[in-house]
Design a protein around this motif. Sequence first.
Motif, PDB file in Angstrom:
ATOM      1  N   TYR A 382      51.092  45.715  98.186  1.00 50.68           N
ATOM      2  CA  TYR A 382      50.793  47.144  98.070  1.00 50.68           C
ATOM      3  C   TYR A 382      49.337  47.360  98.460  1.00 50.68           C
ATOM      4  N   THR A 383      49.057  48.301  99.368  1.00 49.77           N
ATOM      5  CA  THR A 383      47.705  48.479  99.893  1.00 49.77           C
ATOM      6  C   THR A 383      47.128  49.812  99.461  1.00 49.77           C
ATOM      7  N   ILE A 384      45.874  49.782  99.024  1.00 47.10           N
ATOM      8  CA  ILE A 384      45.137  50.992  98.625  1.00 47.10           C
ATOM      9  C   ILE A 384      43.836  51.026  99.407  1.00 47.10           C
ATOM     10  N   VAL A 498      46.466  52.496 111.875  1.00 47.93           N
ATOM     11  CA  VAL A 498      46.877  51.135 112.225  1.00 47.93           C
ATOM     12  C   VAL A 498      47.521  50.430 111.042  1.00 47.93           C
ATOM     13  N   ASN A 499      46.965  50.593 109.844  1.00 46.75           N
ATOM     14  CA  ASN A 499      47.396  49.785 108.698  1.00 46.75           C
ATOM     15  C   ASN A 499      48.353  50.499 107.756  1.00 46.75           C
ATOM     16  N   LYS A 500      48.425  51.831 107.831  1.00 44.01           N
ATOM     17  CA  LYS A 500      49.375  52.602 107.019  1.00 44.01           C
ATOM     18  C   LYS A 500      49.326  52.188 105.543  1.00 44.01           C
ATOM     19  N   PRO A 501      48.185  52.376 104.866  1.00 48.32           N
ATOM     20  CA  PRO A 501      48.103  51.993 103.447  1.00 48.32           C
ATOM     21  C   PRO A 501      49.076  52.801 102.598  1.00 48.32           C
ATOM     22  N   ASP A 502      49.556  52.194 101.525  1.00 52.92           N
ATOM     23  CA  ASP A 502      50.490  52.881 100.634  1.00 52.92           C
ATOM     24  C   ASP A 502      49.816  54.019  99.877  1.00 52.92           C
ATOM     25  N   LYS A 503      48.531  53.894  99.620  1.00 54.49           N
ATOM     26  CA  LYS A 503      47.801  54.929  98.884  1.00 54.49           C
ATOM     27  C   LYS A 503      46.412  55.081  99.496  1.00 54.49           C
ATOM     28  N   ILE A 504      46.051  56.321  99.841  1.00 57.52           N
ATOM     29  CA  ILE A 504      44.695  56.630 100.314  1.00 57.52           C
ATOM     30  C   ILE A 504      43.985  57.330  99.165  1.00 57.52           C
ATOM     31  N   MET A 505      43.030  56.638  98.579  1.00 60.01           N
ATOM     32  CA  MET A 505      42.348  57.134  97.384  1.00 60.01           C
ATOM     33  C   MET A 505      40.979  57.688  97.774  1.00 60.01           C
ATOM     34  N   PHE A 506      40.793  58.986  97.555  1.00 58.59           N
ATOM     35  CA  PHE A 506      39.492  59.605  97.813  1.00 58.59           C
ATOM     36  C   PHE A 506      38.631  59.473  96.559  1.00 58.59           C
ATOM     37  N   VAL A 507      37.428  58.912  96.727  1.00 59.11           N
ATOM     38  CA  VAL A 507      36.493  58.737  95.610  1.00 59.11           C
ATOM     39  C   VAL A 507      35.420  59.817  95.733  1.00 59.11           C
TER      40      VAL A 507
END
Length: 595
Positions: A382-384, A498-507
């Motif tokens: 799982y990628t974040i 390119v990597n299609k992360p499962d979650k894009i987390m804005f900090v």
Amino acid sequence: MLDQFTIATKGGVVLWTKEYAEISGNPVDSLIQNVLIQSTRTESTKYHSGAYSLQWTFANELNVMFVAVYQKILQLPYLDDLLLLAKRHFVARFAEEIKALVDPECTVFPTFDGFDEEFERVWRAVEERDERERKDKQGVPRKFEDTKKFQSTAKGAKLELEELAQANEMAIGRKQKMRTWNERNGVKDAGNVEETKKGKKGKKKKENRVWEGKATKESMKALDFSGGGSESDNSRSASALVDERSKGRRTKDGIYDVAEVAERSDGFQLLDAEQDEDSGRGIFGIFKNLTSGRVLTEDILSEPMARMREHLANKNVAADIADEICQTVARELVGVRVGGLQNIRKLIEQSMETSLTRILTPVSSTDIIRDIEHVNQAGRPYTIAFVGVNGVGKSTNLSKVCYWLLQNNKRVLIAACDTFRSGAVEQLRVHVRNLRALSENQDVEIFERGYGKDSAAIARDAIALGAANGFDVVLIDTAGRMQDNEPLMRALSKLVSVNKPDKIMFVGEALVGNEAVDQLQKFNQAMRDFSGQSRPRQIDGIILTKFDTIDDRVGAALSMTYITGQPIVFVGTGQTYTDLRRMNVAQVIRALLRP
């Protein structure tokens, strides 16, 4: 041309509808699901669904809505008048029938077929009036003196020269006044000015600092923090990065969950438990002048809502968002008859709380552990991806999330994709070393390729390595970038595509107000514009940092959630690895409404 006009209750029961063309799809259903139920998307009275545009208004006293559907490419300026007049005629004619619908003893559904002819008359009258007004505007020609052709005539050129000469005389007069002032003040002190200049020239310049002697091996060793050191030293230094009092708790299923903001045991609490019940002192005391038995109108609510708008802005809510929220609440209250003073306060308070709760309540899952286990069943990690502007604490909060994952026995790989900022890779190395020393589960590694490399390629290789070696989660650390920096925003969009992360987390920081809106809008816009995909990815969740520094000015939480429609997954409240919280929606709402 109008395609459809529908009158329905807010619960979705269609009372009357008229179609003038075949409708493809269900635009009214889309309006109810995406706007009226999830009001975080938009607060305007215009919505687009496929090839259609929709405008609507409410009769709040009867809980009825009126919706007009038309082709998106058309401009129908008379729709506001049509909706208003249709509402007026329908309510005047069928008010008793609508009220009977909510009667539990009602067994017969009333019919509203008799409204067909009346609506046709209203529609024709509105169209005719709009056409007359448009012709009147077009029928008034401009004066010849106001055209560019007049300036090319002899009379026009003469007038233009006279205006230029007059403007030149005024400019000369201003310059003369300025010279007179300089002569009175500047010339008299000319000698002092020359002396001052001479004195500055003769002043000795500051000498550079010269270090005496050379650095010894002992001093170099004392200043070298890059080495590993002994395990005992690492353990002692890392232990200070965990606050035992602020640790989360384990659920019945054995999952380690972080605490909510108000549950911190060291005295930090977002709100006091007591609420101010004094109607004169509280924010809802602004409605004390509204007398009982009145029907609320836009004029009555305009001043109180202006003060409410100012109150929300003082709580750090972005100005545009505060304005839209107040407009929404006012629209819901127009036409409602109020009772005594206490009823007025409760009515306004409940309406505002309902609107804020609807915005802040997550509409998507925030159970990351469950999502991780679901993705792991497919044989991949799982990628974040952690994104945001400079200096908000992306790397620090990434390490907090990593600590939380380690407590849940997950194998974590950190991808050092910040190849721009000096020291970013070394910072992650220190975090990995500390996390190994603090956790019984030491399954955390760092994947790095140094500086100046392609961050998208580094993330791709890290994900491939994680899949090959059985890692559960890959955390992608990205470089901080301002939202207006196009080259860096293109690089971020490439990494995501390119990597299609499962979650894009804005900090993001809890300290910002209007800036939060600009940051989120431009991050999402950049990922849309530079992705090159038909369905580009956007921000999926938010981590709000420095939440312990704002007292009750929690408006940034509302602004960020409103703009993206995405939940605030975590809240950062300090510098230790355990200073990660879940946001308590009820506490935030009380903080926003507290005077």
